[in-house]
Design a protein around this motif. Structure first.
Motif, PDB file in Angstrom:
ATOM      1  N   ARG A   1      -3.712   1.939  -5.924  1.00 24.90           N
ATOM      2  CA  ARG A   1      -2.545   1.362  -5.255  1.00 24.90           C
ATOM      3  C   ARG A   1      -2.689   1.368  -3.737  1.00 24.90           C
ATOM      4  O   ARG A   1      -1.720   1.462  -2.994  1.00 24.90           O
ATOM      5  CB  ARG A   1      -1.265   2.055  -5.717  1.00 24.90           C
ATOM      6  N   LEU A   2      -3.940   1.279  -3.267  1.00 25.38           N
ATOM      7  CA  LEU A   2      -4.250   1.222  -1.840  1.00 25.38           C
ATOM      8  C   LEU A   2      -4.834  -0.142  -1.509  1.00 25.38           C
ATOM      9  O   LEU A   2      -5.574  -0.726  -2.309  1.00 25.38           O
ATOM     10  CB  LEU A   2      -5.280   2.293  -1.460  1.00 25.38           C
ATOM     11  N   ILE A   3      -4.539  -0.630  -0.305  1.00 19.45           N
ATOM     12  CA  ILE A   3      -5.185  -1.861   0.155  1.00 19.45           C
ATOM     13  C   ILE A   3      -6.611  -1.518   0.580  1.00 19.45           C
ATOM     14  O   ILE A   3      -6.982  -0.350   0.714  1.00 19.45           O
ATOM     15  CB  ILE A   3      -4.387  -2.537   1.295  1.00 19.45           C
ATOM     16  N   VAL A   4      -7.418  -2.526   0.796  1.00 17.77           N
ATOM     17  CA  VAL A   4      -8.836  -2.342   1.090  1.00 17.77           C
ATOM     18  C   VAL A   4      -9.061  -1.433   2.298  1.00 17.77           C
ATOM     19  O   VAL A   4      -9.878  -0.502   2.244  1.00 17.77           O
ATOM     20  CB  VAL A   4      -9.525  -3.715   1.303  1.00 17.77           C
ATOM     21  N   ALA A   5      -8.334  -1.666   3.381  1.00 16.47           N
ATOM     22  CA  ALA A   5      -8.546  -0.881   4.608  1.00 16.47           C
ATOM     23  C   ALA A   5      -8.247   0.598   4.373  1.00 16.47           C
ATOM     24  O   ALA A   5      -9.022   1.472   4.792  1.00 16.47           O
ATOM     25  CB  ALA A   5      -7.664  -1.421   5.728  1.00 16.47           C
ATOM     26  N   CYS A   6      -7.151   0.905   3.701  1.00 14.08           N
ATOM     27  CA  CYS A   6      -6.787   2.313   3.470  1.00 14.08           C
ATOM     28  C   CYS A   6      -7.742   2.967   2.479  1.00 14.08           C
ATOM     29  O   CYS A   6      -8.126   4.134   2.657  1.00 14.08           O
ATOM     30  CB  CYS A   6      -5.349   2.413   2.976  1.00 14.08           C
TER      31      CYS A   6
ATOM     32  N   CYS B   1       0.837  -1.204   0.000  1.00 15.92           N
ATOM     33  CA  CYS B   1       0.000   0.000   0.000  1.00 15.92           C
ATOM     34  C   CYS B   1       0.871   1.252   0.000  1.00 15.92           C
ATOM     35  O   CYS B   1       1.825   1.346   0.777  1.00 15.92           O
ATOM     36  CB  CYS B   1      -0.902  -0.021   1.221  1.00 15.92           C
ATOM     37  N   ILE B   2       0.525   2.225  -0.847  1.00 13.24           N
ATOM     38  CA  ILE B   2       1.300   3.471  -0.880  1.00 13.24           C
ATOM     39  C   ILE B   2       0.938   4.395   0.276  1.00 13.24           C
ATOM     40  O   ILE B   2       1.632   5.376   0.526  1.00 13.24           O
ATOM     41  CB  ILE B   2       1.157   4.208  -2.233  1.00 13.24           C
ATOM     42  N   CYS B   3      -0.108   4.079   1.001  1.00 15.78           N
ATOM     43  CA  CYS B   3      -0.508   4.880   2.161  1.00 15.78           C
ATOM     44  C   CYS B   3       0.224   4.423   3.420  1.00 15.78           C
ATOM     45  O   CYS B   3       0.877   5.216   4.086  1.00 15.78           O
ATOM     46  CB  CYS B   3      -2.018   4.782   2.357  1.00 15.78           C
ATOM     47  N   CYS B   4       0.113   3.126   3.724  1.00 22.22           N
ATOM     48  CA  CYS B   4       0.632   2.622   5.004  1.00 22.22           C
ATOM     49  C   CYS B   4       1.852   1.717   4.869  1.00 22.22           C
ATOM     50  O   CYS B   4       2.502   1.414   5.859  1.00 22.22           O
ATOM     51  CB  CYS B   4      -0.468   1.873   5.737  1.00 22.22           C
ATOM     52  N   GLY B   5       2.143   1.254   3.660  1.00 22.27           N
ATOM     53  CA  GLY B   5       3.300   0.383   3.448  1.00 22.27           C
ATOM     54  C   GLY B   5       3.065  -1.079   3.776  1.00 22.27           C
ATOM     55  O   GLY B   5       3.978  -1.894   3.660  1.00 22.27           O
TER      56      GLY B   5
END
Length: 107
Positions: free
Chosen positions: A23-28, A10-14
């Motif tokens: 490019r984000l996972i479901v939670a983010c 994830c580009i938000c949380c890694g």
């Protein structure tokens, strides 16, 4: 484009996790959508236009062009060429792109 079975970083949380979009996972993705901050993560650029390059692909595109010239319906073309709906859309885009190029070069 969302591919739930694809694991990404994830580009938000890694963290590693299933890809949702941007490019984000479901939670983010869910978090940013809820909080109205998705604009921080632009959509990934679209893939380049697909043009068939293999001999089979070129033959299929030529046959697609024949069927279009004969005013065959998209559903029938899909059946005739044994294509999925997405494959038929790709051949349609390639056909129209090449037609536009020919029209521009003729003008």
């Amino acid at each position: 484009m969302s591919h739930p079975s694809v694991s990404i970083t994830c580009i938000c949380c890694g963290r590693q996790g299933p890809h949702q979009a941007r490019r984000l996972i479901v939670a983010c993705y869910s978090h940013h959508r809820t909080h109205g901050t998705l604009n921080r993560y632009p959509r990934a650029p679209r893939a380049e236009l697909w043009i068939p390059t293999t001999p089979k692909g070129r033959r299929t595109l030529a046959r697609y062009a024949e069927l279009i010239a004969a005013h065959v319906s998209p559903t029938r073309i899909q059946w005739e060429l044994s294509l999925s709906e997405r494959q038929r859309q790709r051949y349609a885009a390639a056909y129209h792109h090449l037609q536009n190029q020919q029209d521009r070069s003729a003008a």
